[in-house]
Design a protein around this motif. Structure first.
Motif, PDB file in Angstrom:
ATOM      1  N   TYR A  66      51.520   4.767  78.981  1.00 10.78           N
ATOM      2  CA  TYR A  66      52.391   3.719  78.771  1.00 10.78           C
ATOM      3  C   TYR A  66      51.793   2.786  78.193  1.00 10.78           C
ATOM      4  O   TYR A  66      50.590   2.315  78.843  1.00 10.78           O
ATOM      5  CB  TYR A  66      53.059   3.295  80.148  1.00 10.78           C
ATOM      6  CG  TYR A  66      53.727   1.923  80.450  1.00 10.78           C
ATOM      7  CD1 TYR A  66      55.031   2.104  79.701  1.00 10.78           C
ATOM      8  CD2 TYR A  66      53.329   0.929  80.717  1.00 10.78           C
ATOM      9  CE1 TYR A  66      55.772   0.800  79.504  1.00 10.78           C
ATOM     10  CE2 TYR A  66      53.842  -0.269  80.710  1.00 10.78           C
ATOM     11  CZ  TYR A  66      55.206  -0.355  80.218  1.00 10.78           C
ATOM     12  OH  TYR A  66      56.010  -1.540  80.146  1.00 10.78           O
ATOM     13  N   ILE A  67      52.280   2.119  77.067  1.00 12.80           N
ATOM     14  CA  ILE A  67      51.749   0.785  76.762  1.00 12.80           C
ATOM     15  C   ILE A  67      52.599  -0.381  76.760  1.00 12.80           C
ATOM     16  O   ILE A  67      53.739  -0.145  76.255  1.00 12.80           O
ATOM     17  CB  ILE A  67      51.355   1.172  75.218  1.00 12.80           C
ATOM     18  CG1 ILE A  67      50.312   2.238  74.990  1.00 12.80           C
ATOM     19  CG2 ILE A  67      50.539  -0.068  74.627  1.00 12.80           C
ATOM     20  CD1 ILE A  67      50.036   2.735  73.483  1.00 12.80           C
ATOM     21  N   ASP A  68      52.145  -1.438  77.337  1.00 12.55           N
ATOM     22  CA  ASP A  68      52.788  -2.706  77.504  1.00 12.55           C
ATOM     23  C   ASP A  68      52.088  -3.749  76.513  1.00 12.55           C
ATOM     24  O   ASP A  68      50.929  -4.197  76.805  1.00 12.55           O
ATOM     25  CB  ASP A  68      52.645  -3.033  78.882  1.00 12.55           C
ATOM     26  CG  ASP A  68      53.691  -4.177  79.361  1.00 12.55           C
ATOM     27  OD1 ASP A  68      54.214  -4.877  78.309  1.00 12.55           O
ATOM     28  OD2 ASP A  68      54.246  -4.256  80.281  1.00 12.55           O
ATOM     29  N   ALA A  69      52.765  -4.032  75.292  1.00 11.05           N
ATOM     30  CA  ALA A  69      52.047  -4.623  74.056  1.00 11.05           C
ATOM     31  C   ALA A  69      52.059  -6.177  74.588  1.00 11.05           C
ATOM     32  O   ALA A  69      51.158  -6.841  73.865  1.00 11.05           O
ATOM     33  CB  ALA A  69      52.530  -4.300  72.968  1.00 11.05           C
ATOM     34  N   PHE A  70      52.956  -6.767  75.258  1.00 10.53           N
ATOM     35  CA  PHE A  70      52.812  -8.094  75.787  1.00 10.53           C
ATOM     36  C   PHE A  70      53.046  -8.365  77.224  1.00 10.53           C
ATOM     37  O   PHE A  70      53.891  -8.732  77.661  1.00 10.53           O
ATOM     38  CB  PHE A  70      54.128  -8.894  74.882  1.00 10.53           C
ATOM     39  CG  PHE A  70      54.109  -8.741  73.513  1.00 10.53           C
ATOM     40  CD1 PHE A  70      53.400  -9.929  72.959  1.00 10.53           C
ATOM     41  CD2 PHE A  70      54.533  -7.656  72.899  1.00 10.53           C
ATOM     42  CE1 PHE A  70      53.583  -9.551  71.306  1.00 10.53           C
ATOM     43  CE2 PHE A  70      54.442  -7.597  71.154  1.00 10.53           C
ATOM     44  CZ  PHE A  70      53.970  -8.659  70.666  1.00 10.53           C
ATOM     45  N   ALA A  71      51.807  -7.764  77.900  1.00  6.06           N
ATOM     46  CA  ALA A  71      51.975  -7.596  79.208  1.00  6.06           C
ATOM     47  C   ALA A  71      52.153  -8.866  80.095  1.00  6.06           C
ATOM     48  O   ALA A  71      52.718  -8.696  81.203  1.00  6.06           O
ATOM     49  CB  ALA A  71      50.826  -6.826  79.822  1.00  6.06           C
ATOM     50  N   GLY A  72      51.752  -9.959  79.627  1.00  3.39           N
ATOM     51  CA  GLY A  72      51.831 -11.022  80.456  1.00  3.39           C
ATOM     52  C   GLY A  72      50.879 -10.912  81.844  1.00  3.39           C
ATOM     53  O   GLY A  72      49.721 -10.208  81.764  1.00  3.39           O
ATOM     54  N   ASP A  98      47.433  -8.116  76.252  1.00  2.59           N
ATOM     55  CA  ASP A  98      47.773  -9.564  76.167  1.00  2.59           C
ATOM     56  C   ASP A  98      46.523 -10.483  75.615  1.00  2.59           C
ATOM     57  O   ASP A  98      45.583 -10.063  75.893  1.00  2.59           O
ATOM     58  CB  ASP A  98      48.118 -10.127  77.502  1.00  2.59           C
ATOM     59  CG  ASP A  98      49.182 -11.061  77.411  1.00  2.59           C
ATOM     60  OD1 ASP A  98      50.381 -11.103  77.298  1.00  2.59           O
ATOM     61  OD2 ASP A  98      48.550 -12.508  76.912  1.00  2.59           O
ATOM     62  N   LYS A  99      46.925 -11.193  74.916  1.00  5.87           N
ATOM     63  CA  LYS A  99      45.880 -12.080  74.272  1.00  5.87           C
ATOM     64  C   LYS A  99      45.622 -13.246  74.983  1.00  5.87           C
ATOM     65  O   LYS A  99      44.348 -13.756  74.709  1.00  5.87           O
ATOM     66  CB  LYS A  99      46.346 -12.569  72.679  1.00  5.87           C
ATOM     67  CG  LYS A  99      47.275 -13.565  72.709  1.00  5.87           C
ATOM     68  CD  LYS A  99      47.275 -13.862  71.221  1.00  5.87           C
ATOM     69  CE  LYS A  99      48.912 -14.869  71.066  1.00  5.87           C
ATOM     70  NZ  LYS A  99      48.756 -15.345  69.487  1.00  5.87           N
ATOM     71  N   ASP A 131      45.368  -9.392  70.342  1.00  5.48           N
ATOM     72  CA  ASP A 131      46.726  -9.354  69.612  1.00  5.48           C
ATOM     73  C   ASP A 131      47.510  -8.066  69.463  1.00  5.48           C
ATOM     74  O   ASP A 131      46.894  -7.252  69.195  1.00  5.48           O
ATOM     75  CB  ASP A 131      46.674 -10.070  68.119  1.00  5.48           C
ATOM     76  CG  ASP A 131      47.920 -10.358  67.461  1.00  5.48           C
ATOM     77  OD1 ASP A 131      48.644 -11.252  67.578  1.00  5.48           O
ATOM     78  OD2 ASP A 131      48.245  -9.077  66.784  1.00  5.48           O
ATOM     79  N   ALA A 132      48.606  -8.222  70.074  1.00 12.23           N
ATOM     80  CA  ALA A 132      49.599  -7.079  70.193  1.00 12.23           C
ATOM     81  C   ALA A 132      49.562  -6.203  68.705  1.00 12.23           C
ATOM     82  O   ALA A 132      49.408  -4.911  68.642  1.00 12.23           O
ATOM     83  CB  ALA A 132      50.792  -7.076  70.767  1.00 12.23           C
ATOM     84  N   ASN A 133      49.738  -6.883  67.821  1.00 11.92           N
ATOM     85  CA  ASN A 133      50.023  -6.297  66.365  1.00 11.92           C
ATOM     86  C   ASN A 133      48.606  -5.633  65.945  1.00 11.92           C
ATOM     87  O   ASN A 133      48.609  -4.520  65.525  1.00 11.92           O
ATOM     88  CB  ASN A 133      50.344  -7.314  65.426  1.00 11.92           C
ATOM     89  CG  ASN A 133      51.839  -7.571  65.668  1.00 11.92           C
ATOM     90  OD1 ASN A 133      52.893  -7.000  65.393  1.00 11.92           O
ATOM     91  ND2 ASN A 133      52.018  -9.110  66.291  1.00 11.92           N
ATOM     92  N   ARG A 134      47.556  -6.307  66.220  1.00  8.09           N
ATOM     93  CA  ARG A 134      46.351  -5.812  65.807  1.00  8.09           C
ATOM     94  C   ARG A 134      45.929  -4.652  66.439  1.00  8.09           C
ATOM     95  O   ARG A 134      45.512  -3.705  65.874  1.00  8.09           O
ATOM     96  CB  ARG A 134      45.081  -6.832  65.875  1.00  8.09           C
ATOM     97  CG  ARG A 134      45.684  -8.216  65.218  1.00  8.09           C
ATOM     98  CD  ARG A 134      45.304  -8.065  63.597  1.00  8.09           C
ATOM     99  NE  ARG A 134      46.635  -7.525  63.062  1.00  8.09           N
ATOM    100  CZ  ARG A 134      47.710  -8.264  62.813  1.00  8.09           C
ATOM    101  NH1 ARG A 134      47.756  -9.535  63.372  1.00  8.09           N
ATOM    102  NH2 ARG A 134      48.863  -7.951  62.316  1.00  8.09           N
TER     103      ARG A 134
END
Length: 284
Positions: A44-50, A89-90, A116-119
């Motif tokens: 499971y990948i949470d790309a903007f996890a907070g 999360d960045k 950064d989620a995109n990178r």
């Protein structure tokens, strides 16, 4: 809510936030159950996890009023737990809180990435022949780049729930103007979201006569507007892996904020994954 953590929470959202998280959690439960006897390892990948937990609009609420965010909900999946959970999360403080979350569940394999989620998603290197999983793309606004969407589609492995920020994009664009009059700054932000300038097609020549008899354009508010163009681009990239049904997440006053979209990872799982996601969508 499982373990109560002494951590800060992301102050964000409202009833639509709960709806989004409930949909995701229901899908994760169904997904892991469906694949528990398959030979794949699951991620499971949470790309903007907070920070891992959410308070609904009031940062001064007491801890018992906090709700579990997507990260903790994914950790708690019990029938067939994910073999690996990756939280991205960045923000430094969010990553510190995610680390506390990781320590609260020592039996789970959790990876925290400050990036950064995109990178991160564009450089990720996984043997997708042995792995399958679910990706949650939950940006606050317009952070998800089309180059990232293309990369994900090419994995052929990650069922993806994606929030399309309809409200944020609407605020970028004038309701009435020639497409070429949209500021260069906004165009530089919109082109990466859509992958091209297809968003300019949302302007239609108005039937109302202008003062000086010059062509006058209006932004199309209907199904062929901002969301329709984006979904068409997704269709071109994912083909029949895109679920046609999507879920509108609305503000308390009823205006649309986000559209919750679903794309299947691997073609071999299209039938089952779309049936599950469509069934869940109908329930909301």
């Amino acid at each position: 809510m499982g373990k109560v953590l002494a951590q800060q929470a992301t102050s964000f959202g409202g009833s639509w936030t709960i709806k989004k998280l409930d949909i995701l959690e229901e899908y994760l439960n169904a997904y892991t159950t469906a694949l528990k006897n398959k030979p794949f390892r699951l991620t499971y990948i949470d790309a903007f996890a907070g920070s891992g937990r959410v308070t609904l609009g009031n940062p001064n609420r007491e801890a018992e009023d906090l709700i579990s965010g997507s990260a903790e909900r994914a950790i708690r999946i019990g029938d067939k737990p994910f073999d690996r959970l990756v939280f991205v999360d960045k923000d430094l403080e969010s990553c510190r809180e995610l680390e506390r979350l990781r320590l609260a569940y020592p039996a789970r394999s959790i990876q925290i990435e400050r990036a950064d989620a995109n990178r991160f998603l564009q450089r990720i290197d996984v043997n997708w022949g042995t792995w399958r999983g679910v990706l949650f793309l939950d940006p606050f606004a317009t952070q998800v780049e089309w180059s990232t969407v293309k990369r994900i589609a090419g994995f052929n492995a990650l069922d993806t729930w994606l929030l399309f920020p309809e409200f944020a994009i609407q605020r970028m664009l004038p309701r009435s103007r020639k497409p070429e009059d949209v500021s260069a700054g906004w165009a530089r932000r919109l082109d990466p979201i859509y992958g091209d300038d297809s968003w300019r097609g949302l302007y239609r020549e108005s039937q109302q006569q202008s003062l000086f008899d010059e062509p006058h354009y209006e932004r199309d508010p209907g199904a062929d507007g901002l969301l329709g163009i984006y979904k068409n681009n997704l269709k071109n990239r994912f083909g029949d892996r895109l679920l046609d049904r999507s879920i509108t997440l609305r503000a308390p006053i009823g205006s649309p904020l986000f559209e919750f979209l679903f794309c299947v990872g691997n073609k071999s799982g299209i039938g089952l994954a779309k049936r599950i996601a469509d069934h869940i969508s109908k329930g909301f």
